[in-house]
Design an enzyme around this catalytic site. Sequence first.
Site, short mmCIF file in Angstrom:
data_model
loop_
_atom_site.label_atom_id
_atom_site.label_comp_id
_atom_site.label_asym_id
_atom_site.label_seq_id
_atom_site.Cartn_x
_atom_site.Cartn_y
_atom_site.Cartn_z
N TYR A 95 37.19 30.66 18.10
CA TYR A 95 35.95 31.22 18.62
C TYR A 95 35.82 32.70 18.26
CZ TYR A 95 34.81 27.23 21.71
OH TYR A 95 34.46 26.00 22.21
N GLY A 96 36.91 33.32 17.88
CA GLY A 96 36.92 34.76 17.65
C GLY A 96 35.98 35.24 16.57
N GLU B 70 48.06 27.29 16.11
CA GLU B 70 47.21 26.12 15.85
C GLU B 70 47.74 25.31 14.67
OE1 GLU B 70 44.62 24.79 17.44
OE2 GLU B 70 44.54 26.27 19.03
N CYS C 117 40.12 30.03 28.16
CA CYS C 117 40.04 30.77 26.90
C CYS C 117 39.52 32.17 27.20
CB CYS C 117 39.08 30.04 25.94
SG CYS C 117 38.70 30.93 24.42
N ASN C 118 40.29 33.19 26.84
CA ASN C 118 39.86 34.56 27.11
C ASN C 118 38.59 34.92 26.37
OD1 ASN C 118 43.02 34.56 27.47
ND2 ASN C 118 42.26 36.29 28.65
N THR C 119 38.49 34.49 25.12
CA THR C 119 37.31 34.82 24.32
C THR C 119 36.06 34.20 24.93
OG1 THR C 119 38.58 35.02 22.27
CG2 THR C 119 36.23 34.60 22.06
N ASP D 241 39.32 24.85 26.00
CA ASP D 241 39.65 26.02 25.20
C ASP D 241 39.18 25.72 23.78
OD1 ASP D 241 40.71 28.39 24.22
OD2 ASP D 241 42.77 27.68 24.16
N SER D 242 39.15 26.74 22.96
CA SER D 242 38.81 26.53 21.56
C SER D 242 39.90 25.75 20.84
CB SER D 242 38.59 27.88 20.86
OG SER D 242 39.78 28.65 20.91
N CYS E 119 45.76 36.32 25.80
CA CYS E 119 45.22 35.11 25.17
C CYS E 119 46.05 33.95 25.67
CB CYS E 119 45.29 35.22 23.65
SG CYS E 119 44.85 33.69 22.76
N THR E 120 45.42 32.86 26.06
CA THR E 120 46.18 31.74 26.63
C THR E 120 47.15 31.14 25.62
OG1 THR E 120 44.30 30.25 26.15
CG2 THR E 120 44.47 31.15 28.38
N HIS E 121 46.86 31.27 24.34
CA HIS E 121 47.80 30.79 23.32
C HIS E 121 49.16 31.49 23.44
CE1 HIS E 121 44.26 29.09 21.32
NE2 HIS E 121 45.06 28.45 20.49
#
Length: 267
Positions: free
Chosen positions: A43-44, A152, A74-76, A11-12, A184-186
């Site tokens: 990454y957004g 983050e 990561c969805n993005t 993931d990012s 979003c996985t976050h």
Amino acid sequence: MINKQAIGIFDSGIGGLSVAKAINTLLPNEALIYVADTHYAPYGDKTDTFIYQRMRVITEQLIAFGAKALVVACNTATTAAIDALRKEFSLPIIGVEPGVKPAVQVSESKIVGVLATPRTLLNPAFATLAQRFAAQASILLQPCPLLVPMLEKMQVDAQSLEPVLKHYLAPLIEQGADTLVLGCTHYNFLAEQIASIASTLAGKEINIIRTEMAVAKQLQHRLQHAEILNTALLANANIKLYSSGDLALFQRQVQHFWQTEATVLAL
């Protein structure tokens, strides 16, 4: 069957840890290698080309580490470039996408809210996904630009999070949404807070759709199909965690979000 090769997950940042945790729960015999590309997060605000370049570099590294399958947690990244990644690499590659389909199925009001990063909601791949169910339900989109940076930076106390979550959730509840998709996985780490605040605002229980276990089950299916699922108990089935960014911060994130003391390594 014994297959000691690891599953690579990236993931990012730390959002994909929620997916890694689900995989570890469902497939405890599998060794895992997790990469948080935090030096380049988020990454957004990156182009699809840049995101793919990072995905390619990390995939090559994970293959060098011996990964037998890859999870883009990561969805993005999934919406930006997973198709290109699959064309270049032959190992099983599993992505993530917002759970719009199960949300529509369980919604009684047929009004579904999707919480996601602005980049995910603007991607044509997501527009196609939402359009697929537009005739069955009203899909409300709520960009949440502050949540990933807050997670983050470990700004996870209620005093910081509650007003931000209320700001994002109130418009969805006011429009009648009875089901919310964590896109979003976050956001999986905020599922309980989101459910509590949304239900309080609505005066009734609100459905929360998260997909990390669905991703783990899809991975299990792909491993079984490829005959590389490890069904034997490994004495040293381990988890390795890498970051391209601040290792001290990543160590604190891992301890908080996964409740593990696993050693983190520099990518």
